[in-house]
Design an enzyme around this catalytic site. Structure first.
Site, mmCIF file in Angstrom:
data_model
loop_
_atom_site.group_PDB
_atom_site.id
_atom_site.type_symbol
_atom_site.label_atom_id
_atom_site.label_comp_id
_atom_site.label_asym_id
_atom_site.label_seq_id
_atom_site.Cartn_x
_atom_site.Cartn_y
_atom_site.Cartn_z
ATOM 1 N N ARG A 6 0.834 -1.204 0.000
ATOM 2 C CA ARG A 6 0.000 0.000 0.000
ATOM 3 C C ARG A 6 0.868 1.253 0.000
ATOM 4 N NH1 ARG A 6 -3.236 2.568 4.405
ATOM 5 N NH2 ARG A 6 -4.967 3.676 3.395
ATOM 6 N N HIS A 57 0.575 4.376 -2.639
ATOM 7 C CA HIS A 57 0.313 5.741 -2.197
ATOM 8 C C HIS A 57 1.476 6.672 -2.524
ATOM 9 C CE1 HIS A 57 -3.411 5.478 0.487
ATOM 10 N NE2 HIS A 57 -3.309 4.315 -0.131
ATOM 11 N N HIS A 66 -5.920 -5.637 -2.619
ATOM 12 C CA HIS A 66 -6.720 -5.801 -1.405
ATOM 13 C C HIS A 66 -6.882 -7.259 -1.012
ATOM 14 C CE1 HIS A 66 -8.844 -1.598 -1.430
ATOM 15 N NE2 HIS A 66 -7.568 -1.545 -1.100
ATOM 16 N N ASN A 124 -3.690 8.846 4.388
ATOM 17 C CA ASN A 124 -2.414 8.163 4.612
ATOM 18 C C ASN A 124 -2.129 7.855 6.085
ATOM 19 O OD1 ASN A 124 -1.609 7.950 1.942
ATOM 20 N ND2 ASN A 124 -0.524 9.910 1.936
#
Length: 313
Positions: free
Chosen positions: A61, A65, A190, A93
């Site tokens: 992740r 990001h 995910h 975040n």
């Protein structure tokens, strides 16, 4: 032994350079300047995941990001200062973690090869190694990214939101050069990790019709412990597999932005394809990850190699 290993790496560099690269990236970028860079990162990641398997999701992740905002430049690692609120302190975040893994790898790299390996490359390599550790596909990535000097909270407005519908997701990813297939494949990240109640509780309040009633009860039970209570995206949150897509086909998507991939005609066939064929998902995912890792990379004077990943030089 060391000389023989370096000699072998030099031969590999000649071969790999033939594949070339874009945006200043290439395979084997550190073969001569820091020949053990990738093994240092891999060993650090593996050690961390042995102690805490949930970090696989966190490292993956973090890479997403980082790249989705201002490109793959390590800007998500920068700490806020009195004069600037950085990306990592934006609402989207705040749940990011695993920064200590990047710090550990970077510290070792600075001891071996001072000023050579960028933090952006460490993040990209760590994500790849975490995916493989969790049972996902193995793939190679070009390196040579430089670290950005900008990290501002306002830039994170461009991150996809859990409330996005399929059209919004396709647009958001399309603006970064991804196809709908890329978007669904990357959403498959995910398959690792969890979501906090605060990101899906609105589906319960509004009785989302795309949510299986029994699964809605399970989500409600989770949220009974508060906004920070965590719900796994699928039944195997620490294993990289295609179970996430099977969950969507059962209307067991945790986030609205998960379930719409199945309820929308434009992407349902892709979801079904991945649910039935894990190998197909793995192939499309690794290709999309390599593509993502090339987003707006910094070259030459546009970037730097930070000594400390948490602050610019």
């Amino acid at each position: 032994m060391v000389m023989a290993a370096v000699a072998l790496l030099l031969v590999m560099e000649v071969i790999l350079i033939g594949f070339g690269g874009t945006n200043g990236l290439r395979m084997g970028y550190y073969i001569t300047s820091c020949p053990f860079a990738e093994s240092i990162v891999k060993n650090t990641v593996n050690k961390a995941l042995q102690n805490d398997p949930t970090l696989a999701a966190a490292l993956l992740r973090m890479h997403f990001h980082d790249c989705f905002i201002e490109g793959c430049d390590g800007s998500v690692l920068i700490d806020s200062t009195r004069d600037n609120t950085a990306e990592k302190d934006s609402p989207g975040n705040l749940s990011l973690r695993g920064f200590e893994v990047i710090d550990d790898a970077k510290e070792q790299l600075e001891e071996q090869c001072p000023g050579i390996v960028s933090c952006a490359d460490v993040v990209a390599m760590a994500a790849r190694d975490a995916i493989f550790w969790a049972g996902g596909p193995i793939y190679d990535i070009p390196t040579g990214r430089k670290d950005g000097r900008r990290s501002k909270i306002e830039d994170t407005i461009n991150l996809p939101f859990p409330s996005f519908n399929t059209s919004q997701l396709i647009t958001a990813f399309g603006q970064r050069g991804f196809t709908p297939t890329d978007m669904v494949a990357l959403s498959g990240a995910h398959t690792l990790g969890v979501a906090r109640c605060s990101f899906f509780k609105n589906r319960l309040r509004n009785q989302d019709p795309t949510l299986d009633p029994d699964f809605a009860k399970a989500l409600s039970k989770t949220c009974g412990a508060g906004d920070n209570a965590e719900q796994p995206f699928d039944d195997t949150p620490n294993s990289f597999d295609n179970d996430y897509f099977n969950a969507l086909s059962r209307e067991n998507g945790v986030l609205f932005s998960d379930q719409v991939l199945y309820t929308t005609t434009a992407t349902r066939a892709i979801v079904n394809g991945y649910a039935m064929n894990e190998a197909r998902f793995f192939l499309d995912f690794q290709q999309a990850m390599v593509k993502m890792g090339r987003l707006d990379v910094k070259e030459g004077p546009k970037g730097e190699v930070r000594k400390n990943c948490r602050k610019t030089n």
